[in-house]
Scaffold this motif. Structure first.
Motif, PDB file in Angstrom:
ATOM      1  N   ALA A  61       0.812  -1.215   0.000  1.00 24.46           N
ATOM      2  CA  ALA A  61       0.000   0.000   0.000  1.00 24.46           C
ATOM      3  C   ALA A  61       0.844   1.263   0.000  1.00 24.46           C
ATOM      4  O   ALA A  61       0.311   2.370  -0.139  1.00 24.46           O
ATOM      5  CB  ALA A  61      -0.931   0.016   1.216  1.00 24.46           C
ATOM      6  N   LEU A  62       2.157   1.133   0.177  1.00 22.44           N
ATOM      7  CA  LEU A  62       3.044   2.279   0.236  1.00 22.44           C
ATOM      8  C   LEU A  62       3.897   2.345  -1.017  1.00 22.44           C
ATOM      9  O   LEU A  62       4.308   1.309  -1.553  1.00 22.44           O
ATOM     10  CB  LEU A  62       3.944   2.184   1.466  1.00 22.44           C
ATOM     11  N   PRO A  63       4.172   3.552  -1.502  1.00 16.76           N
ATOM     12  CA  PRO A  63       5.021   3.660  -2.697  1.00 16.76           C
ATOM     13  C   PRO A  63       6.441   3.216  -2.403  1.00 16.76           C
ATOM     14  O   PRO A  63       6.912   3.338  -1.262  1.00 16.76           O
ATOM     15  CB  PRO A  63       4.950   5.152  -3.024  1.00 16.76           C
ATOM     16  N   PRO A  64       7.132   2.694  -3.393  1.00 18.86           N
ATOM     17  CA  PRO A  64       8.530   2.279  -3.189  1.00 18.86           C
ATOM     18  C   PRO A  64       9.369   3.452  -2.676  1.00 18.86           C
ATOM     19  O   PRO A  64       9.261   4.582  -3.163  1.00 18.86           O
ATOM     20  CB  PRO A  64       8.975   1.845  -4.580  1.00 18.86           C
ATOM     21  N   GLY A  65      10.166   3.195  -1.664  1.00 15.82           N
ATOM     22  CA  GLY A  65      11.055   4.224  -1.151  1.00 15.82           C
ATOM     23  C   GLY A  65      10.460   5.102  -0.085  1.00 15.82           C
ATOM     24  O   GLY A  65      11.159   5.955   0.479  1.00 15.82           O
ATOM     25  N   ALA A  66       9.153   4.944   0.221  1.00 18.90           N
ATOM     26  CA  ALA A  66       8.551   5.755   1.275  1.00 18.90           C
ATOM     27  C   ALA A  66       9.185   5.420   2.621  1.00 18.90           C
ATOM     28  O   ALA A  66       9.392   4.257   2.960  1.00 18.90           O
ATOM     29  CB  ALA A  66       7.043   5.533   1.319  1.00 18.90           C
ATOM     30  N   GLU A  67       9.487   6.445   3.388  1.00 14.79           N
ATOM     31  CA  GLU A  67      10.090   6.275   4.708  1.00 14.79           C
ATOM     32  C   GLU A  67       8.986   6.019   5.726  1.00 14.79           C
ATOM     33  O   GLU A  67       8.052   6.811   5.854  1.00 14.79           O
ATOM     34  CB  GLU A  67      10.878   7.539   5.063  1.00 14.79           C
ATOM     35  N   ARG A  68       9.073   4.919   6.446  1.00 16.65           N
ATOM     36  CA  ARG A  68       8.046   4.554   7.418  1.00 16.65           C
ATOM     37  C   ARG A  68       8.489   4.959   8.819  1.00 16.65           C
ATOM     38  O   ARG A  68       9.614   4.691   9.228  1.00 16.65           O
ATOM     39  CB  ARG A  68       7.792   3.041   7.364  1.00 16.65           C
ATOM     40  N   ARG A  69       7.597   5.602   9.562  1.00 15.08           N
ATOM     41  CA  ARG A  69       7.903   6.003  10.932  1.00 15.08           C
ATOM     42  C   ARG A  69       6.712   5.671  11.840  1.00 15.08           C
ATOM     43  O   ARG A  69       5.568   5.925  11.480  1.00 15.08           O
ATOM     44  CB  ARG A  69       8.149   7.517  11.012  1.00 15.08           C
ATOM     45  N   ARG A  70       6.996   5.141  13.007  1.00 11.83           N
ATOM     46  CA  ARG A  70       5.967   5.031  14.026  1.00 11.83           C
ATOM     47  C   ARG A  70       5.906   6.365  14.758  1.00 11.83           C
ATOM     48  O   ARG A  70       6.930   6.908  15.178  1.00 11.83           O
ATOM     49  CB  ARG A  70       6.280   3.909  15.013  1.00 11.83           C
ATOM     50  N   VAL A  71       4.706   6.915  14.911  1.00 14.99           N
ATOM     51  CA  VAL A  71       4.563   8.218  15.560  1.00 14.99           C
ATOM     52  C   VAL A  71       3.274   8.232  16.371  1.00 14.99           C
ATOM     53  O   VAL A  71       2.239   7.721  15.942  1.00 14.99           O
ATOM     54  CB  VAL A  71       4.568   9.366  14.517  1.00 14.99           C
ATOM     55  N   ASP A  72       3.353   8.818  17.551  1.00 12.37           N
ATOM     56  CA  ASP A  72       2.196   8.962  18.434  1.00 12.37           C
ATOM     57  C   ASP A  72       1.824  10.439  18.475  1.00 12.37           C
ATOM     58  O   ASP A  72       2.582  11.265  18.998  1.00 12.37           O
ATOM     59  CB  ASP A  72       2.538   8.453  19.832  1.00 12.37           C
ATOM     60  N   ALA A  73       0.671  10.782  17.920  1.00 13.81           N
ATOM     61  CA  ALA A  73       0.253  12.187  17.862  1.00 13.81           C
ATOM     62  C   ALA A  73       0.001  12.773  19.244  1.00 13.81           C
ATOM     63  O   ALA A  73      -0.062  13.995  19.399  1.00 13.81           O
ATOM     64  CB  ALA A  73      -0.995  12.327  17.002  1.00 13.81           C
ATOM     65  N   GLY A  74      -0.147  11.926  20.248  1.00 16.83           N
ATOM     66  CA  GLY A  74      -0.340  12.417  21.608  1.00 16.83           C
ATOM     67  C   GLY A  74       0.953  12.659  22.365  1.00 16.83           C
ATOM     68  O   GLY A  74       0.928  13.148  23.497  1.00 16.83           O
TER      69      GLY A  74
END
Length: 402
Positions: A61-74
């Motif tokens: 579902a993600l384009p090739p090369g997209a940087e993935r990050r876990r992030v908590d908006a809180g």
């Protein structure tokens, strides 16, 4: 009648020479996933995608090369790390009425521009005058279908809306994303007419007339037919803060906005939930309210699923501008309001990157070219039907009427 199908590729020209990726917060949600896909179609290839649970995002579902990050908006530190080094942050997370200006401030503090599919009036008021917007930064709020695109459509029907009467029917049936259900729940108990607390979202039965909001001006109508909606429906007047902003800015004499409910489960559930979302003395929910909100969100989602049974998902908006000698109507129909929100947001991102939006704090409908926006979302495949005609769309038929 003019009917246009989405046949172009919807590409915008993004600015060259910008540094850093475009970051998408909430990238695993329904809107976020669609926004990532559409940004790639618009030629924005350097992407950072983040969410609290990145494991929900399938690699395909993600384009090739997209940087993935876990992030908590809180978590302020998590947000700051996610925004650092980006060119622009697109916020698709929610509920927006809990996040308010938190993500915007993190993005602007990192030196990034900002686009929010929601945000709306509460976030605008919290950001207005902020020094974070100094230095040429740009923030665009309400860059979704509703609000955002909905406030643009009437301007396609008339260059000058001064003194006109605008009647809108909007509704449909589709599964609710958790964030959207949360925002709907949080808006339920704001219908007290108290706009001066800075967090007024709308009022049931209200209408705009003669330069002001009138309470209890319009009735709920049950068991009526409205063109474009299947079967017999219920129409419930609801004047949102953004609709009122449009009425005031455009000089409308009257604005009647009717939410259309297909089926009864969701409407009855929303009526029953009023008063449960906030205590009597509260105006602004806190992040701690998320746990309290969760079961209410599930009730809303379950009710929508009941109404959807046996029907194909859709969302329809019909706008009629009345003048003494004419009536002009625009009808928009999409199989997914979430896709249409994502397409609007992607176009807003491209507009900011290209320099088409001046620095400062803006609502999307006030800075995006109406025709350019409609062409873009159609080209992205999110609006397969857009029709205009020269008669009214606002005469629902009562049961037994001829």
């Amino acid at each position: 009648m003019i009917e246009r199908s989405a046949g172009t590729d919807g590409r915008d020209t993004a600015a060259t020479g910008s540094t850093g990726p475009v970051a998408v917060l909430g990238a695993t949600g329904v809107v976020g996933r669609a926004a990532v896909r559409m940004l790639t179609r618009l030629g924005i290839d350097e992407l950072r995608v983040g969410a609290r649970e990145m494991t929900r995002a399938e690699p395909s579902a993600l384009p090739p090369g997209a940087e993935r990050r876990r992030v908590d908006a809180g978590d302020p530190d998590s947000l700051a790390e996610f925004c650092a080094g980006t060119r622009l942050v697109l916020n698709c997370a929610g509920p927006s009425y809990l996040l308010l200006d938190r993500v915007a401030r993190a993005a602007l503090a990192a030196g990034s521009d900002y686009v929010d599919v929601s945000g709306d009036g509460p976030t605008h008021r919290l950001l207005a005058g902020s020094p974070l917007l100094d230095g040429g930064r740009t923030a665009v709020l309400s860059a979704g279908m509703l609000p955002g695109l909905a406030n643009v459509v009437p301007r396609l029907l008339a260059d000058d809306l001064t003194g006109a009467r605008l009647v809108v029917y909007a509704g449909g049936i589709e599964p609710f994303a958790p964030a959207s259900a949360g925002d709907l729940a949080l808006s339920l108990d704001s219908s007290d007419g108290a706009a001066d607390d800075g967090h007024w979202y709308g009022e049931t039965l209200a209408a705009w007339s003669g330069g002001r909001r009138l309470r209890n001006a319009l009735p709920v109508r049950e068991d009526v037919e409205v063109a474009g909606f299947p079967g017999r429906v219920t129409t419930m007047p609801f004047l949102t803060a953004d609709a009122e902003r449009l009425a005031r800015a455009a000089g409308l004499d009257e604005l009647h906005w009717h939410n259309v409910f297909v089926g009864t489960a969701l409407r009855l559930t929303l009526t029953r939930l009023r008063g449960r979302v906030r205590g009597s003395g509260e105006s602004v929910p806190s992040p701690a309210d998320a746990a309290t909100l969760a079961p209410i969100v599930e009730e809303i989602r379950a009710a929508a699923e009941l109404d959807l049974a046996g029907l194909d998902p859709f969302y329809l908006m019909a706008f009629t501008v009345h003048r003494p000698d004419s009536s002009d109507t625009a009808v928009l129909r999409t199989p997914s309001s979430f896709e249409l929100t994502a397409a609007t947001a992607a176009h807003a991102v491209a507009a900011v990157l290209s320099g088409a939006v001046a620095p400062g704090l803006h609502y999307a409908d006030e800075v995006l070219d109406p025709r350019g926006l409609l062409d873009a979302v159609a080209g992205l495949g999110a609006l397969p039907v857009f029709q205009t005609h020269r008669h009214a769309h606002d005469e629902p038929m009562e049961a037994g009427a001829l």
